[in-house]
Design a protein around this motif. Structure first.
Motif, PDB file in Angstrom:
ATOM      1  N   LEU A  10       9.244 -23.039   7.558  1.00  0.00           N
ATOM      2  CA  LEU A  10      10.378 -23.381   8.411  1.00  0.00           C
ATOM      3  C   LEU A  10      10.286 -24.858   8.763  1.00  0.00           C
ATOM      4  N   PRO A  11      11.406 -25.546   8.779  1.00  0.00           N
ATOM      5  CA  PRO A  11      11.363 -26.960   9.155  1.00  0.00           C
ATOM      6  C   PRO A  11      11.252 -27.116  10.670  1.00  0.00           C
ATOM      7  N   HIS A  12      10.688 -28.228  11.085  1.00  0.00           N
ATOM      8  CA  HIS A  12      10.687 -28.581  12.505  1.00  0.00           C
ATOM      9  C   HIS A  12      11.024 -30.060  12.622  1.00  0.00           C
ATOM     10  N   ASP A  13      11.647 -30.415  13.725  1.00  0.00           N
ATOM     11  CA  ASP A  13      11.935 -31.831  13.958  1.00  0.00           C
ATOM     12  C   ASP A  13      11.202 -32.359  15.184  1.00  0.00           C
ATOM     13  N   ASP A  14      10.382 -31.493  15.802  1.00  0.00           N
ATOM     14  CA  ASP A  14       9.578 -31.893  16.954  1.00  0.00           C
ATOM     15  C   ASP A  14       8.341 -31.000  16.979  1.00  0.00           C
ATOM     16  N   PRO A  15       7.197 -31.499  16.517  1.00  0.00           N
ATOM     17  CA  PRO A  15       6.019 -30.642  16.423  1.00  0.00           C
ATOM     18  C   PRO A  15       5.559 -30.077  17.757  1.00  0.00           C
ATOM     19  N   LEU A  56       5.175 -24.726   9.637  1.00  0.00           N
ATOM     20  CA  LEU A  56       6.234 -25.539  10.232  1.00  0.00           C
ATOM     21  C   LEU A  56       6.086 -26.931   9.645  1.00  0.00           C
ATOM     22  N   HIS A  57       7.089 -27.371   8.932  1.00  0.00           N
ATOM     23  CA  HIS A  57       6.969 -28.601   8.159  1.00  0.00           C
ATOM     24  C   HIS A  57       8.070 -29.591   8.496  1.00  0.00           C
ATOM     25  N   PRO A  58       7.796 -30.880   8.318  1.00  0.00           N
ATOM     26  CA  PRO A  58       8.841 -31.882   8.507  1.00  0.00           C
ATOM     27  C   PRO A  58       9.805 -31.846   7.325  1.00  0.00           C
ATOM     28  N   PRO A  59      11.084 -31.631   7.561  1.00  0.00           N
ATOM     29  CA  PRO A  59      12.023 -31.491   6.450  1.00  0.00           C
ATOM     30  C   PRO A  59      12.159 -32.753   5.609  1.00  0.00           C
ATOM     31  N   ALA A  60      11.888 -33.904   6.183  1.00  0.00           N
ATOM     32  CA  ALA A  60      12.057 -35.157   5.445  1.00  0.00           C
ATOM     33  C   ALA A  60      10.929 -35.390   4.452  1.00  0.00           C
ATOM     34  N   ALA A  61       9.918 -34.540   4.444  1.00  0.00           N
ATOM     35  CA  ALA A  61       8.748 -34.766   3.591  1.00  0.00           C
ATOM     36  C   ALA A  61       8.963 -34.339   2.146  1.00  0.00           C
TER      37      ALA A  61
END
Length: 136
Positions: A10-15, A56-61
């Motif tokens: 799942l993407p996250h934008d705030d860890p 939980l991963h950064p989508p921009a990566a």
């Protein structure tokens, strides 16, 4: 052949907000927390180490994404249409009450669905839909 599901992403934008939801509200343990180049990948899951984990991963990566694609992903995350996961519990009402008490954003209260499932839904801090089914 024996095969099982090991990770879901799942993407996250705030860890930190993601940790507050998945660790503190849902009670998952943190299995891994890795940083690289200002980004973080956080693996969480139930206390049973053999259970499927969520990364939980950064989508921009994602390599090869254009700036336009990154903007589209950010827009889809903001409106809650990018990521989703379904969890399960034997006591849906208890879990629902605990998540509400911990400030989780309710999308749907516990409901008996016409297709035979009783479930509820929340939105995580990144906009991902988190459905929770009651196991019967």
């Amino acid at each position: 052949m024996e095969i099982s599901l090991h990770y879901a992403f799942l993407p996250h934008d705030d860890p930190d907000a993601a940790l507050a939801f998945y660790r503190d509200a849902l009670g998952f343990e943190v299995r891994n927390d890795v940083g690289y180049d200002g980004m973080r990948w956080i693996t969480v899951g139930p206390s049973d180490p053999s259970a499927t984990a969520i990364v939980l991963h950064p989508p921009a990566a994602e390599p090869g994404l254009t700036d336009a694609e990154r903007r589209t992903i950010a827009e889809m995350m903001a409106k809650g249409s990018y990521g989703a996961i379904t969890l399960a519990t034997p006591d849906l009402d208890e879990v629902f009450a605990q998540l509400v008490a911990r400030g989780a954003e309710v999308v749907q209260e516990p409901t008996d669905q016409p297709y035979g499932v009783r479930d509820c839904a929340f939105r995580d801090p990144s906009g991902n839909l988190v459905r929770i089914n009651e196991t019967r």
